[in-house]
Scaffold this motif. Structure first.
Motif, PDB file in Angstrom:
ATOM      1  N   UNK A 262      25.293  35.805  46.201  1.00  0.00           N
ATOM      2  CA  UNK A 262      26.650  35.280  46.233  1.00  0.00           C
ATOM      3  C   UNK A 262      27.383  35.826  47.455  1.00  0.00           C
ATOM      4  N   UNK A 263      28.045  34.931  48.208  1.00  0.00           N
ATOM      5  CA  UNK A 263      28.955  35.356  49.277  1.00  0.00           C
ATOM      6  C   UNK A 263      30.378  35.188  48.755  1.00  0.00           C
ATOM      7  N   UNK A 264      31.150  36.271  48.789  1.00  0.00           N
ATOM      8  CA  UNK A 264      32.508  36.229  48.242  1.00  0.00           C
ATOM      9  C   UNK A 264      33.465  36.904  49.231  1.00  0.00           C
ATOM     10  N   UNK A 265      33.927  36.169  50.247  1.00  0.00           N
ATOM     11  CA  UNK A 265      34.720  36.776  51.324  1.00  0.00           C
ATOM     12  C   UNK A 265      36.228  36.718  51.109  1.00  0.00           C
ATOM     13  N   UNK A 266      36.687  36.583  49.870  1.00  0.00           N
ATOM     14  CA  UNK A 266      38.091  36.355  49.562  1.00  0.00           C
ATOM     15  C   UNK A 266      39.006  37.450  50.118  1.00  0.00           C
ATOM     16  N   UNK A 267      40.225  37.050  50.479  1.00  0.00           N
ATOM     17  CA  UNK A 267      41.193  37.996  51.037  1.00  0.00           C
ATOM     18  C   UNK A 267      41.995  38.715  49.964  1.00  0.00           C
ATOM     19  N   UNK A 268      42.196  38.088  48.810  1.00  0.00           N
ATOM     20  CA  UNK A 268      42.824  38.779  47.678  1.00  0.00           C
ATOM     21  C   UNK A 268      42.486  38.056  46.384  1.00  0.00           C
ATOM     22  N   UNK A 269      42.424  38.833  45.298  1.00  0.00           N
ATOM     23  CA  UNK A 269      42.005  38.335  43.998  1.00  0.00           C
ATOM     24  C   UNK A 269      42.756  39.085  42.901  1.00  0.00           C
ATOM     25  N   UNK A 270      42.550  38.625  41.656  1.00  0.00           N
ATOM     26  CA  UNK A 270      43.069  39.331  40.480  1.00  0.00           C
ATOM     27  C   UNK A 270      41.969  40.221  39.914  1.00  0.00           C
TER      28      UNK A 270
END
Length: 363
Positions: A262-270
């Motif tokens: 999995x690639x998960x490059x998110x800038x912000x999350x919960x």
């Protein structure tokens, strides 16, 4: 049989709140009938970071009217409402006021970040806390870190932690037959790091390094979709990407089962459920180094992180994944040993909460 109402969006669109709402509704709560009230617009695209539109005011007033009619007709014993910390919280406070008049226990499932959104300044949180404490019997937050942040505003008696979860059985697979594909799941937006991924793949091609990335999700606007298409055309990246659109159910589970990383490059999350889905699917994980991701991954041996927003770093880490298959298989096996995000944990906590609230309300 007692009735449990779930208020919130359901897919489509493919967003974290909608997915986790659906997951909670799929749980078997002994002695409770699930009655859903869907607040989603049912569009594949949803620009949650776009400008406020006045036409949404009338739409939300109409939803509130339908919600009032729904509660009056169904008379649930407990209500669970999903609320986020964006501007939609203004609408949701109206929903709370409407539901509170029926004298039914309300659980707020606060699917919130801890910074960077409309409701999260100290002054606004004090106002939010005033309304939440007035209308809610319980407030669910997503992690111990969220609890530490929000308990000051909501109180110890109201707050409880129930983490986002997945049903591990949906993702069961054999690691040995996984393909070497990468998988990206989420909105194709800058906030989710998709444009960082485009830049990273451009770098891979320049270095003559090939990979294939399965994409689940759509761009939030047609303008962004056109920008993505143009980037892929200019740099001739067609062979690197497989776009599957807004994919749900068995089709989505199959992509998780078949993919190795999995690639998960998110800038912000919960508290990102996608990471937990990847763990359930026994995947190696390449993620941005934001706090929300680290809180889920907890320095285990199943992932590698990179600096948020840095496409050069992302490309270099992707090369590690591509050129070290044995290490990646080891990370897959590390994920297979993590069982803490299965549905059974949330099921027990949630059912006990319902039962307690119903007993209190009946006295």
């Amino acid at each position: 049989m007692k009735k449990l109402a779930f208020i919130g969006p359901l897919p489509p669109p493919l967003g974290g709140v909608a997915v986790i709402n659906q997951s909670f509704q799929n749980i078997d709560y002994d002695g409770y009938e699930i009655i859903p009230f869907d607040t989603a617009e049912k569009k594949d695209r949803e620009d949650i970071y776009g400008r406020f539109k006045f036409k949404s005011v009338q739409r939300n007033l109409n939803i509130n009217k339908r919600l009032k009619q729904f509660i009056a007709k169904e008379q649930p014993d407990v209500i669970n409402i999903f609320i986020t910390s964006g501007m939609s919280i203004l609408r949701d406070i109206l929903f709370l006021k409407t539901m509170h008049k029926f004298n039914i226990p309300i659980i707020i499932h606060f699917h919130s970040k801890t910074k960077g959104e409309f409701a999260l300044s100290p002054m606004r949180l004090k106002i939010v806390g005033k309304y939440f404490n007035k209308y809610a019997s319980k407030i669910i937050v997503l992690s111990d870190q969220h609890y530490s942040f929000f308990v000051e505003y909501f109180g110890v008696d109201k707050c409880t932690v129930i983490e986002n979860f997945v049903n591990y059985s949906d993702f069961e697979n054999e690691i040995s037959i996984k393909k070497e594909d990468f998988l990206f799941v989420g909105r194709l937006s800058r906030e989710k790091g998709f444009f960082d991924l485009l830049e990273a793949v451009k770098i891979l091609k320049q270095k003559k390094v090939f990979c294939r990335i399965q994409i689940v999700g759509v761009a939030p606007t047609e303008r962004l979709e056109a920008e993505i298409d143009n980037f892929i055309k200019i740099y001739d990246l067609y062979d690197y990407f497989v776009f599957n659109g807004a994919t749900f159910g068995d089709e989505k589970y199959t992509l998780f089962k078949q993919s190795r990383c999995l690639i998960f490059p998110s800038h912000f999350e919960n508290s990102p459920v996608v990471l937990k889905e990847a763990i359930a699917a026994k995947m190696a994980i390449l993620s941005s180094d934001i706090d929300a991701n680290e809180n889920v991954l907890q320095k285990r041996d199943n992932y590698i992180s990179f600096e948020k927003g840095n496409s050069q770093k992302l490309a270099s880490k992707m090369i590690i994944f591509i050129t070290n298959p044995n290490r990646i298989l080891s990370m897959c096996h590390a994920s297979s040993n993590i069982k803490s995000y299965d549905v059974s944990v949330a099921q027990e906590k949630f059912t006990q909460m319902f039962n307690n609230l119903v007993l209190i309300n009946e006295k």
